[in-house]
Design a protein around this motif. Structure first.
Motif, PDB file in Angstrom:
ATOM      1  N   ILE A 143      73.078 -15.393   9.106  1.00  0.00           N
ATOM      2  CA  ILE A 143      72.207 -16.549   8.952  1.00  0.00           C
ATOM      3  C   ILE A 143      70.868 -16.156   8.343  1.00  0.00           C
ATOM      4  O   ILE A 143      70.194 -16.956   7.697  1.00  0.00           O
ATOM      5  N   PHE A 144      70.490 -14.898   8.501  1.00  0.00           N
ATOM      6  CA  PHE A 144      69.234 -14.426   7.931  1.00  0.00           C
ATOM      7  C   PHE A 144      69.314 -14.287   6.412  1.00  0.00           C
ATOM      8  O   PHE A 144      68.278 -14.219   5.745  1.00  0.00           O
ATOM      9  N   ASP A 145      70.522 -14.277   5.863  1.00  0.00           N
ATOM     10  CA  ASP A 145      70.681 -14.215   4.407  1.00  0.00           C
ATOM     11  C   ASP A 145      70.207 -15.491   3.729  1.00  0.00           C
ATOM     12  O   ASP A 145      69.889 -15.487   2.526  1.00  0.00           O
ATOM     13  N   TYR A 151      69.812 -18.936  -2.339  1.00  0.00           N
ATOM     14  CA  TYR A 151      70.097 -20.132  -1.548  1.00  0.00           C
ATOM     15  C   TYR A 151      68.977 -21.169  -1.610  1.00  0.00           C
ATOM     16  O   TYR A 151      69.021 -22.183  -0.908  1.00  0.00           O
ATOM     17  N   LYS A 152      68.021 -20.938  -2.477  1.00  0.00           N
ATOM     18  CA  LYS A 152      66.863 -21.840  -2.582  1.00  0.00           C
ATOM     19  C   LYS A 152      67.310 -23.252  -2.948  1.00  0.00           C
ATOM     20  O   LYS A 152      68.017 -23.468  -3.940  1.00  0.00           O
ATOM     21  N   GLY A 176      63.708 -13.005  19.717  1.00  0.00           N
ATOM     22  CA  GLY A 176      62.294 -13.142  20.033  1.00  0.00           C
ATOM     23  C   GLY A 176      61.604 -14.200  19.185  1.00  0.00           C
ATOM     24  O   GLY A 176      62.084 -14.585  18.115  1.00  0.00           O
ATOM     25  N   ASP A 177      60.444 -14.648  19.650  1.00  0.00           N
ATOM     26  CA  ASP A 177      59.720 -15.728  18.981  1.00  0.00           C
ATOM     27  C   ASP A 177      59.184 -15.323  17.615  1.00  0.00           C
ATOM     28  O   ASP A 177      59.167 -16.128  16.683  1.00  0.00           O
ATOM     29  N   ASP A 178      58.718 -14.092  17.466  1.00  0.00           N
ATOM     30  CA  ASP A 178      58.126 -13.671  16.192  1.00  0.00           C
ATOM     31  C   ASP A 178      59.156 -13.699  15.072  1.00  0.00           C
ATOM     32  O   ASP A 178      58.897 -14.215  13.978  1.00  0.00           O
ATOM     33  N   VAL A 179      60.328 -13.118  15.344  1.00  0.00           N
ATOM     34  CA  VAL A 179      61.383 -13.086  14.334  1.00  0.00           C
ATOM     35  C   VAL A 179      61.851 -14.508  14.019  1.00  0.00           C
ATOM     36  O   VAL A 179      62.067 -14.863  12.855  1.00  0.00           O
ATOM     37  N   THR A 180      61.980 -15.317  15.056  1.00  0.00           N
ATOM     38  CA  THR A 180      62.447 -16.688  14.859  1.00  0.00           C
ATOM     39  C   THR A 180      61.455 -17.504  14.046  1.00  0.00           C
ATOM     40  O   THR A 180      61.843 -18.236  13.120  1.00  0.00           O
ATOM     41  N   LEU A 181      60.179 -17.390  14.367  1.00  0.00           N
ATOM     42  CA  LEU A 181      59.160 -18.133  13.616  1.00  0.00           C
ATOM     43  C   LEU A 181      59.155 -17.707  12.158  1.00  0.00           C
ATOM     44  O   LEU A 181      59.046 -18.556  11.257  1.00  0.00           O
ATOM     45  N   GLN A 182      59.294 -16.417  11.909  1.00  0.00           N
ATOM     46  CA  GLN A 182      59.314 -15.943  10.525  1.00  0.00           C
ATOM     47  C   GLN A 182      60.524 -16.489   9.778  1.00  0.00           C
ATOM     48  O   GLN A 182      60.421 -16.890   8.613  1.00  0.00           O
ATOM     49  N   TRP A 183      61.680 -16.533  10.457  1.00  0.00           N
ATOM     50  CA  TRP A 183      62.878 -17.089   9.813  1.00  0.00           C
ATOM     51  C   TRP A 183      62.664 -18.564   9.483  1.00  0.00           C
ATOM     52  O   TRP A 183      63.022 -19.023   8.391  1.00  0.00           O
ATOM     53  N   LEU A 184      62.093 -19.312  10.400  1.00  0.00           N
ATOM     54  CA  LEU A 184      61.833 -20.725  10.157  1.00  0.00           C
ATOM     55  C   LEU A 184      60.878 -20.920   8.976  1.00  0.00           C
ATOM     56  O   LEU A 184      61.086 -21.795   8.121  1.00  0.00           O
ATOM     57  N   PHE A 237      79.668 -16.645  10.523  1.00  0.00           N
ATOM     58  CA  PHE A 237      78.971 -15.472  10.022  1.00  0.00           C
ATOM     59  C   PHE A 237      79.628 -14.223  10.605  1.00  0.00           C
ATOM     60  O   PHE A 237      80.641 -14.312  11.314  1.00  0.00           O
ATOM     61  N   GLU A 238      79.072 -13.075  10.341  1.00  0.00           N
ATOM     62  CA  GLU A 238      79.635 -11.829  10.859  1.00  0.00           C
ATOM     63  C   GLU A 238      79.556 -11.807  12.380  1.00  0.00           C
ATOM     64  O   GLU A 238      78.767 -12.532  12.993  1.00  0.00           O
TER      65      GLU A 238
END
Length: 332
Positions: A143-145, A151-152, A176-184, A237-238
């Motif tokens: 999902i991080f891909d 994918y834009k 964690g929240d930091d990684v999730t916020l960055q993904w969002l 996903f994987e």
């Protein structure tokens, strides 16, 4: 169609008479839609002789109502659309511990570790995609891909949808929240296409508005049932990716209920082969007990359990924290 399937199960002998607790009625707060669950509730009433008064509504709003009513709540049972709502009531110590026999044989992913609510059906997160505009090598492995340039402007998300929000909560638990916020934030920067819910997102793929969508597994089968040539497929996903999160619809008996035994019988009925067959055959969700005839439209449950991330469903209760992150990422 619902009545025909239930009638067939009854004729086959799946529905058998059983002794029920002496109670004339039960009150159920249901975050599950009436079209989905009323037919199987009707069958419980027919078998048990117990009238079930149902208040339908939004899962989160009904959970808040239960908390506001407290010990005065007329509800005997609460049926939530997702594990987060169940966990929220559990954390408030409003749910009655269930008999151990209810949990026997259920996969750990379908049970509350506190023992005061249980899943009745499961669903998984998937990525749906266009069969005409997406090549095999474009299907992401994680999902991080999806934050990549390729994918834009091609991915649909429904940020106001409860299923999507539960998935974001799962990402917070795992990463964690930091990684999730960055993904969002990265997803927002990649120009996603916004839809109000999963149904419109899947339809949007077929209509050519978008190429991919993050949705629950049971929406596409509904379109395929109506049109076998529907130009959308879905996949996972994987293994272990949070994009494969399994979430559940759960049920609990409230501590304040004065009909504890009858309420527990309702729970047991919904875990019976007849009810479980209904949930998978009609609602297109995964059963939580073994021995149920597999819905051919769904993937194999054992295969799904192997690739699903290991998440304690009780930890999906912090919806407010998730809404804050979605607002911080300017997705709400």
């Amino acid at each position: 169609m619902h009545k025909k399937i239930l009638a067939g199960l009854a004729i086959a002998g799946t529905l058998v008479a059983a002794p029920f607790a002496a109670a004339s009625s039960l009150t159920l707060y249901s975050g599950r839609g009436e079209a989905m669950v009323q037919p199987i509730i009707d069958q419980f009433e027919k078998q048990s002789g117990i009238k079930v008064n149902v208040r339908y509504g939004d899962t989160a709003q009904l959970a808040v109502l239960v908390q506001e009513e407290g010990a005065r709540s007329p509800a005997d049972l609460y049926w939530g659309q997702d594990a987060g709502a169940m966990g929220a009531l559990s954390n408030q110590d409003m749910l009655q511990e269930l008999p151990a026999e209810i949990y026997e044989g259920l996969p750990a992913v379908y049970t509350s570790q506190k023992g005061n609510w249980v899943a009745l059906s499961g669903r998984s997160r998937v990525i749906a995609y266009s069969t005409s505009r997406v090549s095999e090598d474009e299907i992401p492995s994680s999902i991080f891909d999806l934050t990549q340039e390729r994918y834009k402007g091609r991915v649909a998300i429904p940020p106001t949808n409860g299923g999507f929000q539960a998935f974001v909560t799962g990402m917070r638990v795992q990463h964690g929240d930091d990684v999730t916020l960055q993904w969002l934030k990265d997803m927002k920067a990649n120009d996603p296409v916004y839809f109000r819910n999963n149904t419109t997102a899947v339809a949007g793929i077929a209509d050519g508005d978008v190429d991919f969508a993050l949705v629950n597994n049971y929406y596409l089968p509904r379109f395929v049932a109506a049109d076998s040539e529907f130009p959308v497929k879905q996949t996972y996903f994987e293994a272990g990716d949070i994009g494969n999160l399994i979430n559940v619809a759960g049920i609990a008996v409230l501590k304040s209920s004065k009909n504890q035994e009858a309420a527990q019988e309702f729970v047991k009925f919904m875990l019976s082969p007849a009810a479980q067959q209904y949930f998978t055959s009609v609602v297109n969700e995964y059963p939580v007990v073994s021995g149920i005839i597999q819905n051919p439209v769904l993937g194999d449950l054992d295969d799904l359990l192997e690739i699903a991330p290991e998440i304690d469903l009780d930890q999906l209760a912090d919806l407010e924290g998730t809404l804050k992150l979605l607002r911080d990422a300017e997705l709400l």
